[in-house]
Write a protein that holds these residues in place. Structure first.
Motif, PDB file in Angstrom:
ATOM      1  N   LEU B 219       0.847  -1.325  -0.024  1.00  0.00           N
ATOM      2  CA  LEU B 219       0.000  -0.100  -0.101  1.00  0.00           C
ATOM      3  C   LEU B 219       0.905   1.277  -0.141  1.00  0.00           C
ATOM      4  O   LEU B 219       0.639   2.347  -0.772  1.00  0.00           O
ATOM      5  CB  LEU B 219      -0.891  -0.037   1.294  1.00  0.00           C
ATOM      6  N   ALA B 220       2.052   1.146   0.776  1.00  0.00           N
ATOM      7  CA  ALA B 220       2.611   2.527   0.850  1.00  0.00           C
ATOM      8  C   ALA B 220       3.482   2.745  -0.487  1.00  0.00           C
ATOM      9  O   ALA B 220       3.683   3.920  -1.056  1.00  0.00           O
ATOM     10  CB  ALA B 220       3.828   2.278   2.185  1.00  0.00           C
ATOM     11  N   GLY B 221       3.931   1.679  -1.147  1.00  0.00           N
ATOM     12  CA  GLY B 221       4.834   1.685  -2.184  1.00  0.00           C
ATOM     13  C   GLY B 221       3.951   1.928  -3.352  1.00  0.00           C
ATOM     14  O   GLY B 221       4.341   3.123  -4.263  1.00  0.00           O
ATOM     15  N   ALA B 222       2.592   1.779  -3.257  1.00  0.00           N
ATOM     16  CA  ALA B 222       1.728   1.954  -4.492  1.00  0.00           C
ATOM     17  C   ALA B 222       1.396   3.370  -4.357  1.00  0.00           C
ATOM     18  O   ALA B 222       1.403   4.068  -5.637  1.00  0.00           O
ATOM     19  CB  ALA B 222       0.541   1.069  -4.367  1.00  0.00           C
ATOM     20  N   CYS B 223       1.101   3.967  -3.164  1.00  0.00           N
ATOM     21  CA  CYS B 223       0.821   5.251  -3.029  1.00  0.00           C
ATOM     22  C   CYS B 223       2.032   6.193  -3.568  1.00  0.00           C
ATOM     23  O   CYS B 223       1.634   7.329  -4.009  1.00  0.00           O
ATOM     24  CB  CYS B 223       0.439   5.718  -1.614  1.00  0.00           C
ATOM     25  N   VAL B 224       3.204   5.719  -3.297  1.00  0.00           N
ATOM     26  CA  VAL B 224       4.360   6.793  -3.510  1.00  0.00           C
ATOM     27  C   VAL B 224       4.264   6.696  -5.169  1.00  0.00           C
ATOM     28  O   VAL B 224       4.644   7.743  -5.677  1.00  0.00           O
ATOM     29  CB  VAL B 224       5.758   5.994  -3.029  1.00  0.00           C
ATOM     30  N   GLY B 225       3.979   5.530  -5.827  1.00  0.00           N
ATOM     31  CA  GLY B 225       4.027   5.769  -7.299  1.00  0.00           C
ATOM     32  C   GLY B 225       2.815   6.376  -7.655  1.00  0.00           C
ATOM     33  O   GLY B 225       2.906   7.178  -8.554  1.00  0.00           O
ATOM     34  N   TYR B 226       1.824   6.381  -7.018  1.00  0.00           N
ATOM     35  CA  TYR B 226       0.732   7.050  -7.535  1.00  0.00           C
ATOM     36  C   TYR B 226       0.962   8.704  -7.298  1.00  0.00           C
ATOM     37  O   TYR B 226       0.127   9.042  -8.192  1.00  0.00           O
ATOM     38  CB  TYR B 226      -0.566   6.718  -6.524  1.00  0.00           C
ATOM     39  N   LEU B 227       1.499   9.112  -6.497  1.00  0.00           N
ATOM     40  CA  LEU B 227       1.669  10.211  -6.206  1.00  0.00           C
ATOM     41  C   LEU B 227       2.411  11.024  -7.231  1.00  0.00           C
ATOM     42  O   LEU B 227       2.335  12.133  -7.570  1.00  0.00           O
ATOM     43  CB  LEU B 227       2.327  10.781  -4.808  1.00  0.00           C
ATOM     44  N   ARG B 228       3.346   9.988  -7.834  1.00  0.00           N
ATOM     45  CA  ARG B 228       3.870  10.779  -9.182  1.00  0.00           C
ATOM     46  C   ARG B 228       3.146  11.405 -10.292  1.00  0.00           C
ATOM     47  O   ARG B 228       3.229  12.369 -10.822  1.00  0.00           O
ATOM     48  CB  ARG B 228       4.685   9.338  -9.870  1.00  0.00           C
ATOM     49  N   PHE B 229       1.693  10.714 -10.024  1.00  0.00           N
ATOM     50  CA  PHE B 229       0.757  11.048 -11.042  1.00  0.00           C
ATOM     51  C   PHE B 229      -0.422  12.319 -10.346  1.00  0.00           C
ATOM     52  O   PHE B 229      -1.136  13.025 -11.125  1.00  0.00           O
ATOM     53  CB  PHE B 229       0.089  10.139 -11.755  1.00  0.00           C
ATOM     54  N   ASN B 230      -0.259  12.009  -9.145  1.00  0.00           N
ATOM     55  CA  ASN B 230      -1.300  12.810  -8.325  1.00  0.00           C
ATOM     56  C   ASN B 230      -1.229  14.010  -7.660  1.00  0.00           C
ATOM     57  O   ASN B 230      -1.903  15.033  -7.306  1.00  0.00           O
ATOM     58  CB  ASN B 230      -2.069  11.839  -7.354  1.00  0.00           C
ATOM     59  N   ARG B 231       0.420  14.258  -7.568  1.00  0.00           N
ATOM     60  CA  ARG B 231       0.783  15.356  -6.775  1.00  0.00           C
ATOM     61  C   ARG B 231       0.416  16.633  -7.578  1.00  0.00           C
ATOM     62  O   ARG B 231       0.333  16.410  -8.714  1.00  0.00           O
ATOM     63  CB  ARG B 231       2.172  15.205  -6.358  1.00  0.00           C
ATOM     64  N   TYR B 232       0.041  17.656  -7.001  1.00  0.00           N
ATOM     65  CA  TYR B 232      -0.322  18.988  -7.512  1.00  0.00           C
ATOM     66  C   TYR B 232       0.608  19.369  -8.621  1.00  0.00           C
ATOM     67  O   TYR B 232       1.852  19.369  -8.298  1.00  0.00           O
ATOM     68  CB  TYR B 232      -0.261  20.163  -6.482  1.00  0.00           C
ATOM     69  N   PRO B 233       0.205  19.839  -9.882  1.00  0.00           N
ATOM     70  CA  PRO B 233      -0.939  19.632 -10.333  1.00  0.00           C
ATOM     71  C   PRO B 233      -1.318  18.431 -10.763  1.00  0.00           C
ATOM     72  O   PRO B 233      -0.565  17.651 -11.704  1.00  0.00           O
ATOM     73  CB  PRO B 233      -1.169  20.518 -11.513  1.00  0.00           C
ATOM     74  N   ALA B 234      -2.486  17.732 -10.478  1.00  0.00           N
ATOM     75  CA  ALA B 234      -3.036  16.122 -10.561  1.00  0.00           C
ATOM     76  C   ALA B 234      -3.094  16.010 -11.932  1.00  0.00           C
ATOM     77  O   ALA B 234      -3.870  16.722 -12.780  1.00  0.00           O
ATOM     78  CB  ALA B 234      -3.929  15.805  -9.640  1.00  0.00           C
TER      79      ALA B 234
END
Lengths: 340, 340
Positions: B219-234
């Protein structure tokens, strides 16, 4: 130990949140603003942001150690004393640098030789202290392999270099709003876990490590509070005062836990910043000397590498988030590497 | 266990980084864009950002469990099965919601009653599973006090409500670029530490907990990767698909470790988001009914409370950083509360 650590986290958080506005106002009054380096990316709007915000972190570290240390102090070998020593003496070098910059209002502070001389003295002194310390000595832990490595007398020169290298790395890392502060929250949480693993699973002296636990969590708490003022857009910078304090504190934690090799993971981002600067310089020199047209070429658009990402169009907050993610993943692996 | 956990972290990070661009392109092609709620703060520029990015997190969780689970599976009581069950079934409710919104192109997805009915079924089912599980049962750990609390048959209704409340809390929390993803990196790291403390210090079954360790780090790893695309501006939003998946996953971890009370700290921010919505609603109703002029008044400029901070002038990235700091401090205290 546990209650003291929780108290240290909250105390230093409260201290930096509480004194932050006072320190910022005072620094403004003294006109201790940044002088932005002319060649940098378009950060001209940051001209005049007060530096030396690192003082609020220093205060958190000091107060936690003074108020929460399990008295009686264990004399000269007390880990709290050693950690405060290496971090505050490193800070002193940075502080002198910031002070001169602030007074002279130009980009250069100390001369490079003054700076390196100060760092060598601090680093060599701390390496000697660790070497002679009855519970540290010259053995370091090898992560993943669950064994120790005896460096013998080589400990002294190697660790002196490690301290100098790491303190300068955090200094280079501190280039974007919130960057080093965010990384430090993650890395000092990781050092806390290392200390807990040491005490609860590896049989380290609980009383001896308590000051280190207080120290690592007060560093985390102080940085969380500091970020309140330093996150983009920053109201204050930590300055060399803060970045060298953090460098000394982090490398100090690595050495008192006998885990300097873990720095490669927990301190991955600062280390890569240094490496990018070194690569940039040597690539430029090599292409100028051996290249076809003897024109120096650049490997990155700008070093340290976080400025390269800026030039590629990433925003400051995106880069901070990326570095935080990398540090988190690397730190989790570092902590797990001690278990089996 | 340790190697599998490291592998889960890196695998799910790689999966979400790797499939992220594919999923985003596919969602764009299907025109699964957000329809921004007209009454929200000025987020109109986010119109059309693809939702259901939570699918990349789901894929990381699933693949880690399939590839890294210590075979043979321990039958129906396998913690990996339970955690995947509660998180994917919660996700299914959110997915149905997102799907209907995307197809109908309006803000409302499922009717409130459909949504709550789905959640009750999932929550009650998972509470029963935990209650009957030979290693979980109806005792929960009380943090700080180092003792357990036997809930008996009350475990079922209470935990059903906890699951529903928490899943809706993460759903409300997911309102700013990078917000829930960042919080989840911190909180799932904290659950990992809880699991490690359980296995190494509290004598929990190592084989039994391994799937939970894999789950929390993936879950932690997937969220770090997901943030690559979701961090501002998403570039993508997780949608209800993602926020309910994360809610189910987190509350699942809390329950299989028998530490639902720790959620109060580790999940502090999502819980406060829910509380702010409830307070806002009741304050409005109460002031309308009992106030001097029978005008409904608002406690916050807007709820959930992260929109209140936005209205006060904080930027999205500042709020994310603040929430991450709060979650970090609360999570460290939660982890320390298990030690003595």
């Amino acid at each position: 130990m546990i209650w003291r650590m929780m108290a240290a986290l909250l105390l230093s958080l409260g201290v930096s949140l509480g004194v932050g506005p006072l320190i910022i106002r005072q620094l403004r009054k003294l006109h201790f603003g940044t002088v932005i380096y002319e060649l940098g990316p378009a950060h001209q709007q940051k001209q005049g942001t007060p530096v030396m915000g690192g003082l609020m972190i220093a205060l958190g570290l000091l107060l936690s150690q003074v108020l929460l240390h399990p008295f009686p102090w264990r004399g000269g070998w007390d880990l709290g004393l050693g950690l405060l020593g290496v971090s505050f003496l490193s800070m002193a070098v940075g502080f002198a640098d910031d002070w001169i910059k602030a007074v002279k209002k130009r980009h250069e502070g100390l001369t490079p030789w003054q700076k390196i001389a100060g760092q060598v003295i601090v680093a060599a002194g701390f390496a000697c202290w660790c070497y002679l310390h009855p519970e540290i000595g010259s053995r370091i832990t090898v992560p993943f392999l669950h064994r120790e490595w005896e460096l013998g007398i080589w400990y002294l020169p190697v660790m002196t270099l490690v301290v100098i290298f790491y303190v300068n790395s955090t200094n280079l890392q501190d280039g974007l709003d919130g960057l080093l502060g965010t990384i430090t929250v993650v890395s000092s949480s990781a050092w806390t876990m290392v200390i807990l693993i040491g005490v609860f699973l590896l049989g380290w002296s609980r009383d001896g490590m308590t000051p280190a636990g207080i120290f690592s969590l007060s560093l985390a708490g102080a940085c969380v509070g500091y970020l309140r003022f330093n996150r983009y857009p920053a109201k204050v910078f930590m300055g060399d005062t803060g970045s060298m304090l953090i460098g000394g504190a982090t490398v100090g934690l690595a050495m008192v836990t006998r885990m300097p090799l873990l720095l490669i993971m927990v301190g991955l981002c600062p280390i890569l910043s240094s490496v990018s600067v070194i690569l940039q310089r040597y690539y430029f020199k090599a292409t100028r000397k051996f290249g076809k047209d003897h024109q120096g070429k650049r490997l990155f658009r700008m070093s340290p590498i976080h400025h390269h990402f800026e030039k590629l169009g990433y925003s400051e907050t995106q880069i901070v988030s990326m570095y935080a993610g990398i540090t988190t993943v690397a730190s989790i692996i570092a902590v797990l590497s001690l278990l089996k």
